[in-house]
Enzyme design. Structure first.
Site, mmCIF file in Angstrom:
data_model
loop_
_atom_site.group_PDB
_atom_site.id
_atom_site.type_symbol
_atom_site.label_atom_id
_atom_site.label_comp_id
_atom_site.label_asym_id
_atom_site.label_seq_id
_atom_site.Cartn_x
_atom_site.Cartn_y
_atom_site.Cartn_z
ATOM 1 N N CYS A 122 32.359 112.894 -33.285
ATOM 2 C CA CYS A 122 33.302 112.560 -32.204
ATOM 3 C C CYS A 122 32.059 112.822 -30.940
ATOM 4 O O CYS A 122 32.452 112.425 -29.604
ATOM 5 C CB CYS A 122 34.346 113.232 -32.006
ATOM 6 S SG CYS A 122 35.493 112.949 -33.362
ATOM 7 N N HIS A 258 36.865 113.868 -24.669
ATOM 8 C CA HIS A 258 36.999 113.242 -26.152
ATOM 9 C C HIS A 258 38.752 113.128 -26.343
ATOM 10 O O HIS A 258 39.347 114.042 -26.238
ATOM 11 C CB HIS A 258 36.367 114.080 -27.128
ATOM 12 C CG HIS A 258 36.878 113.650 -28.568
ATOM 13 N ND1 HIS A 258 36.837 112.370 -28.999
ATOM 14 C CD2 HIS A 258 37.057 114.198 -29.921
ATOM 15 C CE1 HIS A 258 37.138 112.231 -30.165
ATOM 16 N NE2 HIS A 258 37.387 113.428 -30.749
ATOM 17 N N ASN A 289 42.319 108.444 -31.917
ATOM 18 C CA ASN A 289 41.182 109.141 -31.599
ATOM 19 C C ASN A 289 40.385 108.360 -32.367
ATOM 20 O O ASN A 289 40.085 108.076 -33.640
ATOM 21 C CB ASN A 289 41.185 110.494 -32.443
ATOM 22 C CG ASN A 289 39.738 111.231 -32.682
ATOM 23 O OD1 ASN A 289 38.968 110.790 -32.258
ATOM 24 N ND2 ASN A 289 40.162 112.495 -32.887
#
Ligand code: UT7
Length: 333
Positions: A122, A258, A289
């Site tokens: 990520c 994020h 996500n």
């Protein structure tokens, strides 16, 4: 013999253009809940996610990347031929080699650019932006495409309560290039391998082959431990990125963390004491996500919605498997 002095590149760098690709399959919570004995209400309350997007078979990592990259280069006002570097951040290019960056560069028609993939999960996009900026300042490249792309639906176990509802697919790309003014601040990055078990692929390929019932290796996550780490540790990293740039929260226009969990975003904003005028990215509600793609997708949404504009000062911060993290202040292209 010592070598002749190495040439250096531009003094400053900036993000010159941004493009994204959102896959066509919209998947609301209602389509996820049955297999994990959950509810739309629980998912929204715990994560802020209302829906995510899954890629169709045609929407490959390469296809989504090329689409996002074309938009980014066009918006940067460049000819494709000027791009001499391609850095792709992804953990879902399922062919170990060659790097998908080389295939993307070829499809874009680039002339033998430096092209390679990076694996920082990520945090991959922010790692890529930092690398590209240093490549350009070091004189190793002039215009670098940084692409964050994932097809997490390929490695999701849709019966796993801890991950099935969180992740989605997509791509985002930026062009990083030389600039008269500083447009990318110093990166603050790091890792904590002691916690590498918290988010990981369940089995490696040797385990899969040895199994009586071979199936795709899936992603596993100890969500609660990651949540606590992210909510408490990442605000410090964010502050460090501001300090190293020489600005404070009052100078920020935009905050793009994020998109892992709406509660983490809220906890960070509270602990950083972000002033009310700072626009906060909340793309997770619509997109889930998307790991390495989440920051460019979220920034694009803020621009689309008129909450961020060219010239704004934005703090980017990304974190995930590794555990790895990276943050920097950038000027919105
Ligand atoms: O992108 C990489 C970085 N990733 C992250 O930053 C993710 C961070 N973690 C998270 O976002 C959160 O931990 C989750 C959203 C994954 C989970 O939320 P949580 O508040 O940490 O839930 P939990 O695991 O502590 O579980 C709370 C309760 C448990 O029930 P009891 O023991 O309180 O009765 C679970 O059994 O919720 C239950 N539960 C569920 N219920 C319905 C766990 N998963 C589910 C589910 N649906 N899917």
């Amino acid at each position: 013999m010592s070598l002749p002095p190495t040439a250096t590149g531009a003094q400053h760098t900036a993000i010159l253009g941004l493009g994204v690709y959102r896959p066509s399959l919209v998947v609301p919570n209602s389509e996820i809940i049955e297999a994990i004995d959950s509810s739309d209400e629980w998912i929204q309350q715990r994560s802020g996610i209302k829906q995510r997007r899954f890629a169709t078979p045609e929407e490959t990592v390469q296809m989504m990347s090329v689409a996002a990259a074309r938009t980014a280069v066009e918006r940067a006002g460049l000819d494709m031929a000027q791009v001499d570097g391609v850095v792709v951040a992804t953990v879902t290019h399922l062919m170990q080699t060659p790097a998908v960056a080389t295939l993307i560069a070829h499809e874009l028609g680039l002339d033998r650019p430096a092209a390679f993939d990076i694996s920082a999960a990520c945090a991959g996009f922010c790692h890529g932006v930092a690398l590209a900026s240093d490549m350009i300042r070091g004189g190793s490249a002039k215009y670098v495409l940084v692409i964050g792309v994932e097809r997490l639906s390929d490695i999701l176990d849709l019966t796993d309560r801890g991950t099935a509802f969180i992740f989605g697919d997509g791509a985002g790309a930026v062009v990083v290039g030389p600039s008269d003014e500083p447009g990318i601040g110093p990166v603050v990055w790091g890792s904590d391998g002691e916690q590498s078990d918290l988010i990981r692929q369940r089995e490696d390929w040797r385990d899969v082959i040895a199994s009586d019932n071979p199936r795709m290796p899936h992603l596993t996550m100890q969500g609660n431990a990651v949540f606590r780490w992210a909510a408490f540790e990442m605000a410090k990293v964010a502050h460090e990125a501001l300090d190293r740039t020489g600005i404070t929260v009052d100078d920020l226009d935009v905050f793009v963390p994020h998109q892992a969990n709406m509660r983490i975003i809220d906890a960070m904003a509270r602990s950083m004491k972000l002033p009310d005028h700072v626009a906060i990215a909340r793309d997770i509600a619509e997109q889930g996500n998307t790991s390495a793609a989440s920051i460019p997708l979220a920034l694009d949404r803020l621009i689309e919605d008129g909450e961020a504009k060219s010239g704004d000062t934005a703090l980017l911060i990304a974190f995930g498997a590794g555990l790895a993290y990276a943050a920097q202040v950038v000027t919105v292209p």
